[in-house]
Scaffold this motif. Sequence first.
Motif, PDB file in Angstrom:
ATOM      1  N   UNK A   1     -40.127 -31.072 -22.833  1.00  0.00           N
ATOM      2  CA  UNK A   1     -39.748 -31.439 -21.451  1.00  0.00           C
ATOM      3  C   UNK A   1     -38.460 -32.565 -21.512  1.00  0.00           C
ATOM      4  N   UNK A   2     -37.623 -32.183 -20.779  1.00  0.00           N
ATOM      5  CA  UNK A   2     -36.497 -33.263 -20.773  1.00  0.00           C
ATOM      6  C   UNK A   2     -35.753 -33.242 -19.420  1.00  0.00           C
ATOM      7  N   UNK A   3     -35.372 -34.429 -18.971  1.00  0.00           N
ATOM      8  CA  UNK A   3     -34.755 -34.626 -17.799  1.00  0.00           C
ATOM      9  C   UNK A   3     -35.674 -35.032 -16.583  1.00  0.00           C
TER      10      UNK A   3
ATOM     11  N   UNK B   1     -25.840 -35.383 -11.293  1.00  0.00           N
ATOM     12  CA  UNK B   1     -27.103 -34.704 -11.234  1.00  0.00           C
ATOM     13  C   UNK B   1     -26.849 -33.277 -11.154  1.00  0.00           C
ATOM     14  N   UNK B   2     -27.582 -32.385 -11.551  1.00  0.00           N
ATOM     15  CA  UNK B   2     -27.493 -30.824 -11.600  1.00  0.00           C
ATOM     16  C   UNK B   2     -28.455 -30.607 -10.389  1.00  0.00           C
ATOM     17  N   UNK B   3     -27.746 -29.582  -9.386  1.00  0.00           N
ATOM     18  CA  UNK B   3     -28.992 -29.226  -8.543  1.00  0.00           C
ATOM     19  C   UNK B   3     -29.836 -28.199  -8.869  1.00  0.00           C
TER      20      UNK B   3
ATOM     21  N   UNK C   1     -30.738 -36.802 -18.271  1.00  0.00           N
ATOM     22  CA  UNK C   1     -30.310 -35.586 -17.477  1.00  0.00           C
ATOM     23  C   UNK C   1     -30.968 -35.921 -16.014  1.00  0.00           C
ATOM     24  N   UNK C   2     -30.419 -35.965 -15.087  1.00  0.00           N
ATOM     25  CA  UNK C   2     -30.941 -35.769 -13.842  1.00  0.00           C
ATOM     26  C   UNK C   2     -30.828 -34.570 -13.106  1.00  0.00           C
TER      27      UNK C   2
ATOM     28  N   UNK D   1     -38.254 -27.320 -17.478  1.00  0.00           N
ATOM     29  CA  UNK D   1     -39.079 -28.220 -18.424  1.00  0.00           C
ATOM     30  C   UNK D   1     -38.535 -29.518 -18.157  1.00  0.00           C
ATOM     31  N   UNK D   2     -39.133 -30.164 -17.154  1.00  0.00           N
ATOM     32  CA  UNK D   2     -38.663 -31.491 -16.582  1.00  0.00           C
ATOM     33  C   UNK D   2     -39.703 -32.445 -17.308  1.00  0.00           C
TER      34      UNK D   2
END
Length: 197
Positions: free
Chosen positions: A2-4, A128-130, A102-103, A31-32
């Motif tokens: 998990x990342x971000x 950040x990515x939506x 990463x956000x 995978x947050x």
Amino acid sequence: MRRGCALFGGSFDPIHFGHLSLLFDVWETVPLEKIEIVPAYCSPHKEKTPPRASAADRLKMVELALLRIPLPWSASSKEVEREGLSYTIDTLRQCRKEKEGKWYFILSEELVEEFSRWKEPDEILSCASPLVISSPKKKKPSRLPHSWQALFKRGSIPSRQMAISSTDVRSRLRQGLCEEHMEPQKKKQYINTQRLY
């Protein structure tokens, strides 16, 4: 692995199972490593119709709603502490100062078409990515710039979307109707104790 990290903002007046269901859809798709639920002190889109409950009460209700969820989700006090109008870009900047990496920001599909009215929308997309909670309803043609459309499409997450709204919860509470199926009970006890609605 998990990342971000992701932000999920809103009035949460009050938070309910519909909100939590959306977050499970996101968590099980992307995978947050964590999700921050951020109650707005005052949404710039709701200046004329502010929340019924205070910012402090709405933050407390989010905390109580998360008590029995054994995942790295947290209630964030960033916008409540900052006061004034709550802008996503300001919160994202604060998050990125506190934690590199990463956000993402989570929003519902109906808010996508209003995105151009948000404060500094291009800067939000550079920070950040939506992650867009999509519904099975028939889509209308988008009026967004093509570069934005691609970003929002890439971040689209199919959702089971429970048909619950904070307005429905408040209405049922006022009428004394059962709404056990709509909201976490620890939070409901707080609403009753504080006589919020």
